[in-house]
Design an enzyme around this catalytic site. Structure first.
Site, short mmCIF file in Angstrom:
data_model
loop_
_atom_site.label_atom_id
_atom_site.label_comp_id
_atom_site.label_asym_id
_atom_site.label_seq_id
_atom_site.Cartn_x
_atom_site.Cartn_y
_atom_site.Cartn_z
N LYS A 22 0.84 -1.21 0.00
CA LYS A 22 0.00 0.00 0.00
C LYS A 22 0.88 1.25 0.00
CE LYS A 22 -1.67 1.41 4.06
NZ LYS A 22 -1.25 2.77 4.43
N ASN A 23 1.90 1.27 0.87
CA ASN A 23 2.69 2.49 1.06
C ASN A 23 3.68 2.77 -0.06
OD1 ASN A 23 1.18 2.87 3.29
ND2 ASN A 23 2.76 2.23 4.75
N ARG A 92 -4.80 10.39 4.73
CA ARG A 92 -3.77 11.44 4.76
C ARG A 92 -2.89 11.42 3.53
NH1 ARG A 92 -2.41 13.42 9.17
NH2 ARG A 92 -0.28 13.63 8.50
N CYS A 116 -5.06 12.25 13.28
CA CYS A 116 -5.47 10.86 13.04
C CYS A 116 -5.72 10.20 14.39
CB CYS A 116 -4.43 10.11 12.22
SG CYS A 116 -3.14 9.38 13.20
N ARG A 121 -0.36 14.59 13.33
CA ARG A 121 0.66 14.14 12.36
C ARG A 121 0.91 15.32 11.43
NH1 ARG A 121 -1.13 8.50 9.95
NH2 ARG A 121 0.90 8.65 8.93
N ASP A 304 4.89 0.51 12.18
CA ASP A 304 3.68 -0.15 11.68
C ASP A 304 3.58 -1.60 12.12
OD1 ASP A 304 3.60 1.62 8.47
OD2 ASP A 304 3.09 2.24 10.51
N ARG A 396 -8.45 -1.01 4.85
CA ARG A 396 -7.62 0.05 4.27
C ARG A 396 -6.27 -0.47 3.83
NH1 ARG A 396 -7.22 5.62 7.32
NH2 ARG A 396 -5.95 5.87 5.43
C1 EPZ Z 1 4.22 6.77 6.46
O1 EPZ Z 1 3.44 7.81 7.03
C2 EPZ Z 1 3.31 5.56 6.39
N1 EPZ Z 1 2.15 5.89 5.59
C3 EPZ Z 1 2.85 5.18 7.79
O2 EPZ Z 1 2.13 3.95 7.70
C4 EPZ Z 1 4.05 4.92 8.67
O3 EPZ Z 1 3.61 4.73 10.00
C5 EPZ Z 1 5.01 6.13 8.64
O4 EPZ Z 1 5.36 6.45 7.28
C6 EPZ Z 1 6.30 5.85 9.39
O5 EPZ Z 1 6.93 4.72 8.90
C7 EPZ Z 1 2.26 5.81 4.23
O6 EPZ Z 1 3.29 5.51 3.67
C8 EPZ Z 1 1.03 6.15 3.44
P1 EPZ Z 1 6.36 10.11 8.34
P2 EPZ Z 1 3.96 9.32 7.00
O7 EPZ Z 1 6.24 11.39 7.61
O8 EPZ Z 1 4.64 9.58 5.72
C9 EPZ Z 1 6.93 13.37 11.76
C10 EPZ Z 1 0.31 2.47 7.85
O9 EPZ Z 1 -0.06 1.89 8.87
N2 EPZ Z 1 6.65 14.37 10.71
O10 EPZ Z 1 7.49 9.21 8.03
O11 EPZ Z 1 2.81 10.18 7.37
C11 EPZ Z 1 5.70 12.54 12.11
O12 EPZ Z 1 4.86 13.21 13.02
C12 EPZ Z 1 0.71 3.96 7.93
O13 EPZ Z 1 0.40 1.96 6.73
C13 EPZ Z 1 6.75 15.71 11.01
O14 EPZ Z 1 7.05 16.08 12.15
O15 EPZ Z 1 5.00 9.30 8.22
C14 EPZ Z 1 6.31 11.27 12.66
O16 EPZ Z 1 6.61 11.43 14.01
C15 EPZ Z 1 0.33 4.57 9.24
N3 EPZ Z 1 6.49 16.62 10.03
C16 EPZ Z 1 7.58 11.14 11.83
O17 EPZ Z 1 7.85 12.42 11.26
C17 EPZ Z 1 6.16 16.25 8.74
O18 EPZ Z 1 5.93 17.10 7.88
C18 EPZ Z 1 7.50 10.12 10.72
O19 EPZ Z 1 6.37 10.42 9.92
C19 EPZ Z 1 6.07 14.87 8.45
C20 EPZ Z 1 6.33 13.95 9.45
#
Ligand code: EPZ
Length: 416
Positions: A22-23, A92, A116, A121, A304, A396
Site C-alpha cells: 500500500k505504502n 492522509r 489521526c 501528524r 507499523d 484500508r
Molecule cells: C508513512 O506515514 C506511512 N504511511 C505510515 O504507515 C508509517 O507509519 C510512517 O510512514 C512511518 O513509517 C504511508 O506511507 C502512506 P512520516 P507518514 O512522515 O509519511 C513526523 C500504515 O499503517 N513528521 O514518516 O505520514 C511525524 O509526526 C501507515 O500503513 C513531522 O514532524 O509518516 C512522525 O513522528 C500509518 N512533520 C515522523 O515524522 C512532517 O511534515 C514520521 O512520519 C512529516 C512527518
C-alpha cells in the site's frame, strides 16, 4: 458495519501469497500526475486506500481502471488541481498529489490532512521543503494553496526522517528547474520504489537508498510502467501470526530484507525463520519469549509493526518493553488488548507488556489499521470467540485478509 468473528486457539499452517505494498502504491499513483499519458501499475493491492486514491485522481480529471491488480491511470485529461477535504480527511496520503500538481500545473489546492486516531501528524516538512524549492504556499480555509508556482532546485535537510515528506520532495524535484539536494531522507523500501519508478520514466535521481539524494530536474517524464513491491508490513503481520499461534507459515512473493528487523525480533522471541530469495518460512514457538523493541525509521523496527508485536509479547514468558520513537502515542490498541486479558502498562511512549498464559476472546473495537491487525492476531491466539468491530480500518491496508487467514487454518468470518 462489517465485523470479524474469530474463533482462536488453532496454529496456522500453510502458504500465504503477499500482496503489493500500500505504502509504495500510493505515492506511485500520485506520481502519475507528473506526466501526461497512460500509466500502468502492476501488483497494486485492492484496498480501500488504493480505491480512495483512484477517486482523488478521478476528481482531478484522470481516468483510472483496475483489472485485477493491474491499475491503468490516464492522466492526459487532468483538468483540476483541487483535492477536497472530504477525501483527504479519509486518507492522509492524499496529500501526495500536492507536489505533482505544483510541478506539472504550477498550482494546487489540497486540503490539509488534519489529525489521526493517535494524535497530531504534522505536514510542516512537506510545506517547508516545497517552500525551500520556491513554492509560495498559503493555508486558506484548511487548504494548502499554491498559485503560479515555479519549482526551483535547492537544498533541504529533514529535521526528522519522514517517509511522506521525502516522497513529496522527490516528486517536486524531478521536474524542477536545476538540481535539488535532499539530506537525511527516509530510505524505506516504499521511498526507494518510488525513486526507481521515477528513474524508469526519465527522472535523474542519484543516491537512492542512501540518506542523501541529488535530483537533477528534467523537462518531461514518460508515463510510468511499474510493478509495486511486496508489502513488508503485511508479510511481517503474517510472520507475527505464525509466532503467536505456534504455527508454521510460508510467506511468498516477499523481499526478506524489507522486514528483516521484524524477523530478527521474532527469532529473539523464539521463532525459527527460514529465508529464501523471495520467500520466508516462520515457525512459531510453543510460547514466545519476552523481547524489548524500539521502533525506528527503516532499516529499524517499523512503527507499523509495533501494535502487532505488543500482541505477540502479550502471550510471552516474561516482561517486554515496546517503545515507539516514531509515534509517541500510537497505543489505541492497548485498552482493547486489555479487554482480552493482556497485561500492558503505558509509561509515556513505552508499553510495559507482562506476558500472560492466555488471552480470552471478547468483543473489541478497531481504531486504526495496525491496531486492528493486532486485535486479529490476539483473536487468533485467544481462547474462544473475538468479535472485532469497525474492520473498515483493516480493509484500508490488508487485501482479502480473512480469505488468506482462512486458507491457512484460521476460523474467521466477516459478519455484515
Ligand atoms: C508513512 O506515514 C506511512 N504511511 C505510515 O504507515 C508509517 O507509519 C510512517 O510512514 C512511518 O513509517 C504511508 O506511507 C502512506 P512520516 P507518514 O512522515 O509519511 C513526523 C500504515 O499503517 N513528521 O514518516 O505520514 C511525524 O509526526 C501507515 O500503513 C513531522 O514532524 O509518516 C512522525 O513522528 C500509518 N512533520 C515522523 O515524522 C512532517 O511534515 C514520521 O512520519 C512529516 C512527518
Amino acid at each position: 458495519m462489517d465485523k470479524l468473528l474469530i474463533t482462536g486457539g488453532r496454529p496456522l499452517e500453510g502458504t500465504v501469497p503477499i500482496s503489493g505494498a500500500k505504502n509504495a502504491a500510493l505515492p506511485i499513483m500520485a506520481a502519475t500526475l507528473l506526466a501526461s499519458g497512460v500509466h500502468t501499475l502492476r501488483n497494486v493491492p485492492r484496498l480501500r486506500d488504493t480505491r480512495t486514491f483512484a477517486r482523488v485522481l478521478e476528481l482531478l480529471g484522470a481516468k483510472v481502471a483496475f483489472d485485477g491488480n493491474v491499475c491503468t491511470i490516464d492522466s492526459t485529461g487532468v483538468n483540476s488541481v483541487e483535492a477536497p477535504y472530504e477525501l483527504v480527511k479519509t486518507m492522509r496520503a492524499s496529500i501526495y498529489v500536492l507536489a505533482p500538481l505544483l510541478a506539472r500545473f504550477g498550482a494546487a489546492r489540497v486540503s490539509l490532512p488534519g489529525g489521526c486516531a493517535w494524535g497530531p501528524r504534522p505536514v510542516n516538512l512537506h510545506l517547508s521543503g516545497l517552500q525551500a524549492m520556491g513554492a509560495a504556499l498559503d493555508i486558506e480555509h484548511g487548504y494548502i494553496v499554491g498559485r503560479d508556482v515555479k519549482l526551483i532546485g535547492g537544498r533541504f535537510g529533514f529535521d526528522v526522517v519522514s517517509v511522506g515528506a521525502t516522497a513529496q520532495l522527490m516528486m517536486a524535484a524531478v521536474l524542477a528547474q536545476g538540481t535539488t539536494v535532499l539530506e537525511n531522507v527516509a530510505v524505506e523500501p516504499d521511498v526507494t520504489a518510488l525513486g526507481d519508478a521515477l528513474v524508469a520514466c526519465g527522472a535523474r535521481i542519484e543516491g537512492l537508498g542512501s540518506r542523501n539524494l541529488t535530483i537533477h530536474g528534467v523537462a518531461t517524464l514518460k508515463p510510468i510502467d511499474a510493478t509495486i513491491i511486496p508489502d513488508r508490513i503485511e508479510a511481517a503481520t503474517f510472520a507475527a501470526a505464525a509466532a503467536m499461534t505456534g504455527g508454521r507459515l510460508r510467506l511468498e512473493r516477499v523481499v526478506p530484507a524489507h522486514f528483516e528487523a521484524v524477523l530478527r525480533k521474532l527469532e529473539e522471541a523464539g521463532s525459527t525463520v527460514e529465508r529464501a530469495p523471495d520467500a520466508v518460512t516462520v515457525t512459531g514457538p510453543s510460547r514466545p519469549r519476552a523481547v524489548n523493541v524500539v521502533t525506528q525509521p527503516f532499516p529499524g523496527f517499523p512503527t507499523d509493526m509495533q501494535a502487532q508485536m505488543i500482541a505477540v509479547c502479550a502471550l510471552a514468558s516474561g516482561t517486554s518493553l515496546i517503545e515507539d520513537t516514531v509515534y509517541l502515542d500510537r497505543f489505541t490498541h492497548v485498552p482493547e488488548l486489555a479487554r482480552m486479558g493482556a497485561s500492558i502498562e503505558l509509561r509515556g511512549n513505552v508499553a510495559v507488556v507482562r506476558g500472560v498464559d492466555r488471552l480470552y476472546g471478547a468483543p473489541v473495537m478497531a481504531t486504526d489499521l495496525r491496531a486492528s491487525a493486532s486485535l486479529v492476531l490476539a483473536g487468533l491466539a485467544a481462547n474462544g470467540d473475538t468479535l472485532i468491530d469497525r474492520i473498515y480500518h483493516l480493509d484500508r491496508g490488508y487485501e482479502t485478509l480473512e480469505k488468506k487467514l482462512g486458507a491457512v487454518g484460521a476460523r474467521i468470518e466477516r459478519i455484515s
